[in-house]
Design an enzyme around this catalytic site. Structure first.
Site, PDB file in Angstrom:
ATOM      1  N   ARG A  74     -18.727   8.416 -19.799  1.00 35.76           N
ATOM      2  CA  ARG A  74     -18.065   9.014 -18.631  1.00 35.76           C
ATOM      3  C   ARG A  74     -19.140   9.587 -17.706  1.00 35.76           C
ATOM      4  O   ARG A  74     -19.920  10.444 -18.116  1.00 35.76           O
ATOM      5  CB  ARG A  74     -17.110  10.119 -19.097  1.00 35.76           C
ATOM      6  CG  ARG A  74     -16.498  10.894 -17.979  1.00 35.76           C
ATOM      7  CD  ARG A  74     -15.500  11.963 -18.447  1.00 35.76           C
ATOM      8  NE  ARG A  74     -15.108  12.742 -17.310  1.00 35.76           N
ATOM      9  CZ  ARG A  74     -15.336  14.046 -17.167  1.00 35.76           C
ATOM     10  NH1 ARG A  74     -15.890  14.747 -18.125  1.00 35.76           N
ATOM     11  NH2 ARG A  74     -14.974  14.664 -16.062  1.00 35.76           N
ATOM     12  N   HIS A 118     -17.315  15.387  -9.443  1.00 35.80           N
ATOM     13  CA  HIS A 118     -17.865  16.396 -10.355  1.00 35.80           C
ATOM     14  C   HIS A 118     -18.761  17.297  -9.492  1.00 35.80           C
ATOM     15  O   HIS A 118     -19.946  17.441  -9.745  1.00 35.80           O
ATOM     16  CB  HIS A 118     -18.639  15.718 -11.493  1.00 35.80           C
ATOM     17  CG  HIS A 118     -18.856  16.591 -12.691  1.00 35.80           C
ATOM     18  ND1 HIS A 118     -18.465  16.235 -13.979  1.00 35.80           N
ATOM     19  CD2 HIS A 118     -19.427  17.796 -12.823  1.00 35.80           C
ATOM     20  CE1 HIS A 118     -18.805  17.187 -14.831  1.00 35.80           C
ATOM     21  NE2 HIS A 118     -19.400  18.152 -14.159  1.00 35.80           N
ATOM     22  N   GLU A 163     -12.745  19.635 -13.514  1.00 36.12           N
ATOM     23  CA  GLU A 163     -12.719  21.102 -13.547  1.00 36.12           C
ATOM     24  C   GLU A 163     -12.509  21.752 -12.175  1.00 36.12           C
ATOM     25  O   GLU A 163     -13.388  22.475 -11.678  1.00 36.12           O
ATOM     26  CB  GLU A 163     -14.001  21.635 -14.187  1.00 36.12           C
ATOM     27  CG  GLU A 163     -14.187  21.175 -15.613  1.00 36.12           C
ATOM     28  CD  GLU A 163     -15.379  21.839 -16.317  1.00 36.12           C
ATOM     29  OE1 GLU A 163     -16.199  22.469 -15.640  1.00 36.12           O
ATOM     30  OE2 GLU A 163     -15.469  21.725 -17.552  1.00 36.12           O
ATOM     31  N   ASN A 300     -11.260  19.336 -20.612  1.00 35.67           N
ATOM     32  CA  ASN A 300     -12.571  19.787 -21.088  1.00 35.67           C
ATOM     33  C   ASN A 300     -12.344  21.046 -21.902  1.00 35.67           C
ATOM     34  O   ASN A 300     -11.752  22.005 -21.402  1.00 35.67           O
ATOM     35  CB  ASN A 300     -13.493  20.099 -19.905  1.00 35.67           C
ATOM     36  CG  ASN A 300     -13.788  18.880 -19.050  1.00 35.67           C
ATOM     37  OD1 ASN A 300     -13.403  17.754 -19.380  1.00 35.67           O
ATOM     38  ND2 ASN A 300     -14.484  19.080 -17.945  1.00 35.67           N
ATOM     39  N   TYR A 302     -14.127  23.923 -24.555  1.00 36.17           N
ATOM     40  CA  TYR A 302     -15.326  24.480 -25.192  1.00 36.17           C
ATOM     41  C   TYR A 302     -15.010  25.616 -26.159  1.00 36.17           C
ATOM     42  O   TYR A 302     -15.696  25.787 -27.158  1.00 36.17           O
ATOM     43  CB  TYR A 302     -16.312  24.973 -24.129  1.00 36.17           C
ATOM     44  CG  TYR A 302     -16.965  23.821 -23.387  1.00 36.17           C
ATOM     45  CD1 TYR A 302     -18.144  23.269 -23.868  1.00 36.17           C
ATOM     46  CD2 TYR A 302     -16.389  23.252 -22.259  1.00 36.17           C
ATOM     47  CE1 TYR A 302     -18.756  22.199 -23.229  1.00 36.17           C
ATOM     48  CE2 TYR A 302     -16.987  22.183 -21.604  1.00 36.17           C
ATOM     49  CZ  TYR A 302     -18.171  21.656 -22.102  1.00 36.17           C
ATOM     50  OH  TYR A 302     -18.765  20.589 -21.473  1.00 36.17           O
ATOM     51  N   GLU A 357     -14.637  16.606 -22.153  1.00 40.92           N
ATOM     52  CA  GLU A 357     -15.926  17.275 -22.432  1.00 40.92           C
ATOM     53  C   GLU A 357     -15.753  18.209 -23.608  1.00 40.92           C
ATOM     54  O   GLU A 357     -14.720  18.885 -23.725  1.00 40.92           O
ATOM     55  CB  GLU A 357     -16.383  18.156 -21.259  1.00 40.92           C
ATOM     56  CG  GLU A 357     -16.956  17.446 -20.083  1.00 40.92           C
ATOM     57  CD  GLU A 357     -17.435  18.421 -18.998  1.00 40.92           C
ATOM     58  OE1 GLU A 357     -17.765  19.581 -19.309  1.00 40.92           O
ATOM     59  OE2 GLU A 357     -17.446  17.994 -17.837  1.00 40.92           O
TER      60      GLU A 357
HETATM   61  O1  IFM Z   1     -22.410  21.238 -17.597  1.00 38.17           O
HETATM   62  C1  IFM Z   1     -21.082  21.603 -17.454  1.00 38.17           C
HETATM   63  C2  IFM Z   1     -20.274  20.503 -16.802  1.00 38.17           C
HETATM   64  O2  IFM Z   1     -20.812  20.103 -15.583  1.00 38.17           O
HETATM   65  C3  IFM Z   1     -18.868  20.951 -16.564  1.00 38.17           C
HETATM   66  N1  IFM Z   1     -18.296  21.470 -17.783  1.00 38.17           N
HETATM   67  C4  IFM Z   1     -19.031  22.422 -18.561  1.00 38.17           C
HETATM   68  C5  IFM Z   1     -20.444  21.913 -18.798  1.00 38.17           C
HETATM   69  C6  IFM Z   1     -21.244  22.963 -19.595  1.00 38.17           C
HETATM   70  O3  IFM Z   1     -21.276  24.176 -18.915  1.00 38.17           O
END
Ligand code: IFM
Length: 452
Positions: A74, A118, A163, A300, A302, A357
Site C-alpha cells: 500500500r 496521505h 487518516e 489504521n 495502533y 496500518e
Molecule cells: O507514519 C504515520 C503514518 O503516516 C500515518 N499513520 C501513523 C504512522 C505512525 O505515526
C-alpha cells in the site's frame, strides 16, 4: 481456523515519507515541502527532500518486498507530483515514476493498493483555500479521475483518504503537522465536511474512469477500545465508548463522525447536537455524495483504551497499570485493540475490513554484528497479529493487514527520530538492512500466520 487462505499480507508507506526527489522532474510543492522549511516545525529541521530516496531506488525496494514475501503493498501517490498545481497540467514524469513502480510490483507478484491522499496537499491548492474551499471536492475528483485513467488498467484496489482525523486535527487544530495552523473550530468542521465530500466524489470518479472492475476503501484512524473483562456489560461499555464523541476542542479524534457518514450515510446524532454551533450547512445531497458505496473498510490501528461498565451504567476508562508497556514514541502497547476494534467496527459497518496500518516505533540500532535486532517489534507484532487472528476466528471478515511500515521513514514533525520500519534505513548512505522482524514477518507470511 485462522486467517483466510487468500489473506492479504502487506506493508504500507506513503509518498512524502519515503520518496524524496524534492522538486525533481517537475514535481510541484506540497504543503509538507513548505512546512518543513519553516524553522522549528520539524525535529532538527529534517525534511522529506531525500527521505528514503525511494523515487530513485524503487526497483531495489520492490526486490526487497518480493524477498520478504509480501502479497501486497500500500503506497500513496503524491498529488503534487502528478498534478504540480493540483489541477490542470499533468506532470508526465511523475506519472512515469508511478507507472514504473506499479509495473515492478506486478512483475514481482505484489498487488498494488493505491492511497490517493496521505497528506500531500499541493501548495497551489492550499493557496486557493485547500480543504476550506468547497471546490476541493471537484479538484480531488479530477485527481482521482487521472489516477484511474492512468493506473487502473493494472491497479484494482484503491483507498481515498488516509487518516482524515490527523490531517484535519494535527494540521489545523493543534497545528503540529502541515500546514501548521490553529484554525477556528468552525473552519475545521467545514474542512472535514469538504474532505468527506471529496472522498465521495473520488469514489464516483474512480469508478467512472476505471478500466476494469475496481475495489475502493477508506483508511481512517482512531484509538480503539477493548473491554476489561468478557462480561457482556463490559463489552457493551467498550463498544459504546468506541463510537462516542469527544469534547469540541479535541473533536477530530473519533471514529463515528468520520465513518458513519461514509458507510451509514448520516452524521451521528450525538455529534450533530454536541458540535451544532460550529457545523456548516449539511444537505441531503451532501450525504448522498459522501456515502457512495465502497467495497471495504480500512482502519489504521495502533492502540486502544481499556473500558468497563461503571456503577452509573456508563462506560468508564480503566486506569493503565503502573509501568505499562510503551513503544519508543510512548504509545501504549495494547494488543487487544486489534481484536475488539475490528469486531466492533465490523458489527457497525458490515464491510470487509483491512487493517491499513499497524506497527511500532522502536529504538533500533545496528549492532556490532552489523544486524538490527528488534525483539520488541517481533513481540509487538506477534501479540497484535495474534489478537487480529482471534477476531478473524470469531467471524470478523478480515481481508488483510498492512504493516506500518516497510522501512524507516520520515515521521512527520518527528523527522527521522522514530523508526517504524521492518527494514532499517541508514539515512546517510541509504543502505537498507533487514531488521530481525523483517525475517520474522517473512516467515509469518509464508505460513499464513499459523504460529500466531
Ligand atoms: O507514519 C504515520 C503514518 O503516516 C500515518 N499513520 C501513523 C504512522 C505512525 O505515526
Amino acid at each position: 481456523m485462522g486467517f483466510r487462505d487468500d489473506f492479504v499480507w502487506g506493508a504500507a508507506t506513503s509518498a512524502y515519507q519515503i520518496e524524496g526527489a524534492f522538486g525533481e522532474d517537475g514535481k510541484g510543492m506540497d504543503i509538507w515541502d513548505v512546512f518543513c522549511r519553516e524553522p522549528g516545525r520539524v525535529y532538527e529541521g529534517h525534511t522529506g527532500d531525500v527521505a528514503c530516496d525511494h523515487y530513485h531506488r524503487y526497483k531495489e525496494d520492490v526486490a526487497m518486498m518480493k524477498a520478504m514475501g509480501l502479497k501486497a503493498y500500500r503506497f500513496s501517490i503524491n498529488w503534487a507530483r502528478v498534478l504540480p498545481e493540483g489541477t490542470g497540467k499533468i506532470n508526465e514524469k511523475g506519472i512515469a515514476f508511478y507507472n514504473g513502480l506499479i509495473d515492478a510490483l506486478l512483475e514481482a507478484g505484489i498487488e498494488p493498493y493505491i492511497t490517493l491522499y496521505h497528506w500531500e496537499l499541493p501548495y497551489e491548492l492550499y493557496k486557493r483555500g485547500g480543504w476550506m474551499n468547497e471546490e476541493i471536492v471537484e479538484w480531488f475528483g479530477q485527481y482521482a479521475a487521472l489516477v484511474a485513467d492512468r493506473f487502473s488498467d493494472r491497479v484494482t484496489n484503491f483507498f481515498t483518504l488516509n487518516e482524515p482525523q490527523c490531517f484535519v486535527g494535527l494540521g489545523f487544530l493543534t497545528g503540529v503537522h502541515a500546514p501548521g495552523l490553529q484554525s477556528p473550530l468552525r473552519d475545521t468542521f467545514q474542512m472535514a465536511h469538504n474532505a468527506l465530500k471529496a472522498h465521495g466524489r473520488a469514489v464516483q470518479m474512480l469508478r467512472a474512469h476505471a478500466k476494469q472492475p475496481i475495489k475502493i476503501g477508506y483508511a481512517p484512524t482512531s484509538g480503539m477500545t477493548y473491554p476489561e473483562t468478557e462480561r457482556p456489560e463490559d463489552i457493551e461499555a467498550a463498544r459504546t465508548a468506541l463510537f462516542m464523541l469527544p469534547e469540541p476542542e479535541n473533536w477530530t479524534w473519533n471514529v463515528s463522525w468520520w465513518s458513519d457518514p461514509v458507510i451509514l450515510g448520516k452524521y451521528p446524532e450525538e455529534g450533530l447536537e454536541l458540535y451544532g454551533p460550529w457545523l456548516p450547512k449539511i444537505t441531503e445531497e451532501d450525504m448522498k455524495l459522501i456515502s457512495q458505496p465502497i467495497d471495504f473498510y480500512g482502519q489504521n490501528i495502533y492502540n486502544g483504551k481499556c473500558v468497563r461498565m461503571g456503577a452509573n451504567g456508563k462506560p468508564e476508562l480503566v486506569k493503565r497499570d503502573a509501568g505499562f508497556s510503551r513503544t519508543a514514541n510512548n504509545w501504549p502497547v495494547t494488543p487487544e485493540c486489534l481484536c475488539w476494534g475490528p469486531k466492533f467496527l465490523y458489527e457497525r459497518y458490515q464491510k470487509p475490513i483491512y487493517i491499513t496500518e499497524n506497527g511500532v516505533s522502536c529504538h533500533d540500532v545496528v549492532s556490532l554484528d552489523g544486524k538490527v535486532h528488534d525483539p520488541n517489534r517481533i513481540d509487538f507484532l506477534s501479540r497484535y497479529l495474534g489478537a487480529l487472528k482471534r477476531a478473524a476466528e470469531t467471524g470478523v471478515d478480515i481481508k488483510g493487514y498492512f504493516q506500518w511500515s516497510l522501512m524507516d521513514n520520515f515521521e512527520w514533525n518527528f523527522g527521522y527520530l522514530e523508526r517504524f520500519g521492518l527494514v532499517y534505513v541508514d539515512f546517510t548512505s541509504q543502505k537498507r538492512i533487514w531488521k530481525d522482524s523483517a525475517y520474522w514477518y517473512h516467515d509469518i507470511i509464508a505460513e499464513n500466520g499459523k504460529r500466531l
